[in-house]
Design a protein around this motif. Structure first.
Motif, mmCIF file in Angstrom:
data_model
loop_
_atom_site.group_PDB
_atom_site.id
_atom_site.type_symbol
_atom_site.label_atom_id
_atom_site.label_comp_id
_atom_site.label_asym_id
_atom_site.label_seq_id
_atom_site.Cartn_x
_atom_site.Cartn_y
_atom_site.Cartn_z
ATOM 1 N N LEU A 60 -17.357 36.290 2.355
ATOM 2 C CA LEU A 60 -18.197 37.004 1.378
ATOM 3 C C LEU A 60 -18.050 36.423 -0.029
ATOM 4 N N LYS A 61 -16.841 35.928 -0.358
ATOM 5 C CA LYS A 61 -16.621 35.329 -1.684
ATOM 6 C C LYS A 61 -17.490 34.088 -1.894
ATOM 7 N N SER A 62 -17.838 33.409 -0.816
ATOM 8 C CA SER A 62 -18.592 32.150 -0.938
ATOM 9 C C SER A 62 -20.092 32.368 -1.126
ATOM 10 N N LEU A 63 -20.572 33.585 -0.909
ATOM 11 C CA LEU A 63 -22.019 33.824 -0.965
ATOM 12 C C LEU A 63 -22.531 33.838 -2.399
ATOM 13 N N PRO A 64 -23.612 33.108 -2.686
ATOM 14 C CA PRO A 64 -24.171 33.125 -4.040
ATOM 15 C C PRO A 64 -25.014 34.375 -4.308
ATOM 16 N N GLY A 195 -3.892 27.976 -8.821
ATOM 17 C CA GLY A 195 -5.094 28.707 -9.232
ATOM 18 C C GLY A 195 -5.746 28.189 -10.511
ATOM 19 N N PHE A 196 -4.931 27.757 -11.478
ATOM 20 C CA PHE A 196 -5.510 27.266 -12.739
ATOM 21 C C PHE A 196 -6.300 25.977 -12.525
ATOM 22 N N GLY A 313 -4.249 25.167 -3.131
ATOM 23 C CA GLY A 313 -4.154 26.491 -2.555
ATOM 24 C C GLY A 313 -5.402 27.203 -2.081
ATOM 25 N N SER A 314 -5.275 28.506 -1.979
ATOM 26 C CA SER A 314 -6.259 29.476 -1.478
ATOM 27 C C SER A 314 -6.520 29.293 0.012
ATOM 28 N N ARG A 368 -13.073 25.762 -4.692
ATOM 29 C CA ARG A 368 -12.136 26.052 -3.591
ATOM 30 C C ARG A 368 -11.490 27.427 -3.731
ATOM 31 N N ASN A 369 -12.185 28.348 -4.405
ATOM 32 C CA ASN A 369 -11.590 29.685 -4.591
ATOM 33 C C ASN A 369 -11.871 30.598 -3.403
#
Ligand code: ATP
Ligand code: MN
Ligand code: MN
Length: 370
Positions: A60-64, A195-196, A313-314, A368-369
């Protein structure tokens, strides 16, 4: 499909490494719910459902676009029956009663509190809970509990290190580490990762990779950096792990295995005067500094690309390993890439080389988040 779904959902891959995921999350209301469900299953030692909810959140995070009806989710990967029910509940009522029940559950709240301490994982938290301990003061007053060094410093600096680290603070720490690394080895390589590097505005720590162009000198560099920080009086805590790296070993089969390079987990003292934009809280105003968690890893330079990719990561990185194994018969970890068909290691000097070996389109760190 209606015009509310600009992207054909059938094109969404089950692997995060084939999706572009920026820090802009259009489905936070759903992914926050899934994170709670994943965590509560983790606390109950149920790895399967925990992973399922984490994967569902990642998709769901990847959906625009924002999910607005249940119909569009039917073609998305990694969304099981349970996830669908939660989405349906939220679409109908604006919230999930199942999630609210978890959030108001005492055991969940206490385990969440205990695991927020640096050095306390779900196992330890559960042990303390079973002993009837319900607060930090219960834990600290219990004579039979022995806290290790990490946990002691976790309690000591709790207020500081449980508060998010800002980009400006990460930048200031970068300057400090940069100065130390290059004073020791002028041609050393220092890279911000974690993350940064993915473009996040806040993090729970700051992660760096340090290495030297001279193979074999990297471990000495890390111990020298630690010594220097100590002499500067800014080393509040240090757990150093020497390298156990063996280049003849195949990459780990485990998806979430830790790496074997020399590394350290630190707590550093950061002066407000070193941070652009200055202070965050009233207490710091008086004190003039805060404690920050910093991780340093020091791979041999020929393994730099693998470590950079791994430590960025992630879920992205977890799914890269899964993709390599399931789709390419290759083993990937923070040290190496091994082709099981050709029975050979595949070298890489950049992340792009690794994506190319895997036959994947290159994805930028800020995508890549997952
Ligand atoms: P945050 O902003 O919350 O810090 P993050 O993505 O930077 O998020 P980290 O926990 O700092 O999360 O981890 C980043 C990466 O560093 C992980 O994906 C993992 O590959 C690596 N890593 C973290 N801890 C270890 C460890 N003990 N050993 C090996 N690798 C680790
Ligand atoms: Mn981090
Ligand atoms: Mn870290």
């Amino acid at each position: 499909y209606t015009s509310t779904t600009p992207t054909p959902v059938s094109t969404v891959s089950q692997y995060a490494c084939q999706r572009r995921t920026t820090t802009q999350n259009n489905n936070k209301i759903f992914t926050d719910a899934f994170e709670v469900l994943a965590e509560s299953h983790e606390f109950n030692d149920m790895e399967g459902p925990c992973l399922a909810f984490r994967r569902a959140a990642s998709v769901l995070k990847s959906l625009p676009w924002t999910v607005q009806n249940l119909r569009v989710t039917e073609d998305l990967p990694c969304l099981g029956e349970h996830s669908m029910c939660v989405i349906e509940e939220i679409l109908q009522h604006g919230r999930s009663f199942e999630v609210e029940k978890i959030l108001s559950d005492e055991r969940y709240q206490i385990l969440k509190l205990f695991t927020s301490v640096f050095g306390v994982g779900p196992k330890t938290a559960e042990k303390w809970y079973r002993r009837g301990l319900r607060s930090f003061s219960d834990v600290l007053a219990e004579p039979s509990i022995h806290l290790n060094r990490m946990q002691q410093s976790g309690f000591l600096h709790y207020g500081d290190i449980s508060r998010a680290v800002s980009k400006a603070e990460a930048q200031a720490l970068g300057n400090i580490i940069d100065e130390a690394v290059h004073a020791i080895t002028p041609d050393a390589i220092l890279t911000l990762t974690g993350g940064f590097r993915r473009g996040k505005d806040f993090g729970h720590d700051v992660d760096f990779i340090v290495t030297t162009p001279q193979l074999g000198k990297e471990e000495r560099l890390l111990t020298s950096v630690i010594d220097r920080l100590k002499h500067q009086g800014i080393l509040l805590y240090c757990e150093y792990q020497a390298s156990t790296f063996d280049e003849s070993k195949l990459p780990s089969h485990r998806f979430e295995a830790m790496d074997h390079f020399a590394k350290c987990f630190l707590i550093l003292r950061l002066e407000d005067s070193q941070v652009d934009g200055g202070l965050q809280t009233a207490e710091e105003d008086r004190r003039g500094w805060r404690a920050v968690r910093v991780d340093l890893v020091s791979p041999p330079v020929d393994r730099y690309a693998f470590t950079l990719l791994g430590w960025s990561g992630s879920r992205f990185e977890r799914d890269l390993r899964r993709f390599a194994r399931m789709e390419r018969r290759m083993l990937l970890d923070n040290h190496a890439l091994y082709d099981k068909t050709k029975k050979e290691f595949l070298a890489a000097t950049t992340e792009k080389d690794i994506f190319a070996h895997l036959g994947l389109e290159y994805i930028e760190p800020w995508q890549r988040n997952a």
